[in-house]
Design an enzyme around this catalytic site. Sequence first.
Site, mmCIF file in Angstrom:
data_model
loop_
_atom_site.group_PDB
_atom_site.id
_atom_site.type_symbol
_atom_site.label_atom_id
_atom_site.label_comp_id
_atom_site.label_asym_id
_atom_site.label_seq_id
_atom_site.Cartn_x
_atom_site.Cartn_y
_atom_site.Cartn_z
ATOM 1 N N GLU A 186 5.713 8.411 -2.130
ATOM 2 C CA GLU A 186 5.209 8.128 -0.401
ATOM 3 C C GLU A 186 5.914 8.583 0.372
ATOM 4 O O GLU A 186 7.261 7.941 0.570
ATOM 5 C CB GLU A 186 5.142 6.769 -0.360
ATOM 6 N N LYS A 202 -2.372 4.088 0.277
ATOM 7 C CA LYS A 202 -2.400 2.464 -0.173
ATOM 8 C C LYS A 202 -3.843 2.968 -0.961
ATOM 9 O O LYS A 202 -4.807 3.537 -0.704
ATOM 10 C CB LYS A 202 -2.933 1.655 1.292
#
Length: 583
Positions: A186, A202
């Site tokens: 990420e 997410k």
Amino acid sequence: MTIPRALLEFGDPHHSGQPATKLAFGEPQQVLVAHTLDEVRPVLEQVDALSREGLWCVGYVRYEAAPAFDAALQVHAAEGPLVWFGVHAQPLADADVALPTAPEPHVQWTPRISREAFDANMARIHAAIAAGDFYQLNYTAQLKAPFASVEGSAMAYFAALRRSQPRGYGAFIDTGEEQVLSVSPELFFDWDGTRILGRPMKGTAARGANPQEDAANAERLRSTPKEQAENVMIVDLIRNDLSRVAEPFSVKVPRLFHLEALPTVWQMTSDVVATTRDGTRLWDVFEALFPCGSVTGAPKVQAMCQIKALEPDARGVYCGAVGVVKPGGHATFNVPIRTVTLRDGTARCGIGSGITFDAQAEGEWQEWRSKRMFLERASQPFEVLETLALRDGVFQHLPLHLQRMAQAAAHFGYSWSEAVAREALAALAQTRPAGAWRVRLLLQPSGRCTAEAFALLESPQPVRLQLADQPMADAQGEFVRFKTTRRAHYDAFTPLDPAVFDTVLFNSAGEVTECTRGNIAIKLGGRWVTPPLACGLLPGIGRQVWLAEGRFVEQVVYTDQLAEAQGVAFINSLRGWLDAELV
């Protein structure tokens, strides 16, 4: 030659096709450390100033530094420096890097939360959401393991983690007191002084057991309202955070609900971009964004208050920020998920997920298991394995075995050369020109192949098979779908009676899968069938050959149907077709 104190392997945040940035740094010429909240700002301002003077700054910001940016953000007391950066004149040249060659350590991880406690906390989160306290919360728990830090062991473990979780934003930082091993996929932010990009992650789904299931899992993740809502909530939070340093009307979302294929999970990301205002400095960016909303929930202040109440441990570097500020001030930081820290003989790693009102405890628990797979893969070294028959100097089904090994190597990130494998087999075959032999071809992560031979004894038929007394816990796991030396999940079902040849396994749905050393064929209703791969089993070479020949077809078989079987056979490419009977 210098042993690096820091390694970076950051992918290109802008997907321009450029290769990952790989940099190594030796002993820092200066170390910048913040131990208290009031030291955080001066340290980040020093990092900013030194980078603009032409120096490299590599380091991290702990999650517990959050109140330095906003006093309303609640955290536990930190167990280490809040901020740490090593300052370097330049990276090491490749010719000056000496990487330790310690063997990969075995690491036995222990979860610090039971399923009962997890379910209870999920209920608390749902109650708080229903009460309007927040609308999403990122809930995590720590895993711990003893870790014997001998020279090179930390870097060897980082290499294993990197193979397990390639791409993304990998970083190894050795401060002397602790080592940070981050293989995070990420991106927190990439900021060149004018343009800033955030990419919150997410939405998660497990990888499928076969291409069809994998594609279905990806599509389900892309289209499920719950996963989309979870992503949009955090995108909105990041947009609001970025607006604090952005030129008016410059905050945009050019990409929403993008799927990224990682080795063990699918992840959903979205891009948020902006143009920062003149005079913005590194401190301002951290003040606006930290911690990343993807690891807190929304609204951030209320979510972090609940996180402190639910989670007994400080998160540490996990969920903080790890990265580099280059000469000129260009800053790139990951969100250190999939991150291990080593300190005082203990390894720590956090696992978590975003909880919304419609999240189910069982689904989130399984998501945690999927996210843990990168640890499982890296923490117990293994080799890719092929077992094949050598009969009178000729290997049986050799092209198919090599093809399957190549597929496993690609999956696990192992180096692979068919020529190297063939060379190892050819050398062995010269020493065994006659007779029947069981040959094990072993592939190491480096691409080195070894081959070993054992006499292959014929098995009197029919062989006796027993039914397992319980389902296999992880029939869909990658160490079932790919053949390796990691066999504890099979060894647990090894027959204790020497008169029993093997054990018939089944999954949690009661579907027959395979045996511990081969596949199975069952005659039902006058025709031979074998369980489909979706049930959770190794795609055996013998199975592949006989399916192609039409000797049997795929069909789901339940354990309660075995009593109706008109015939049973144990099959693999090593021993062929062995008539069997169930006992």
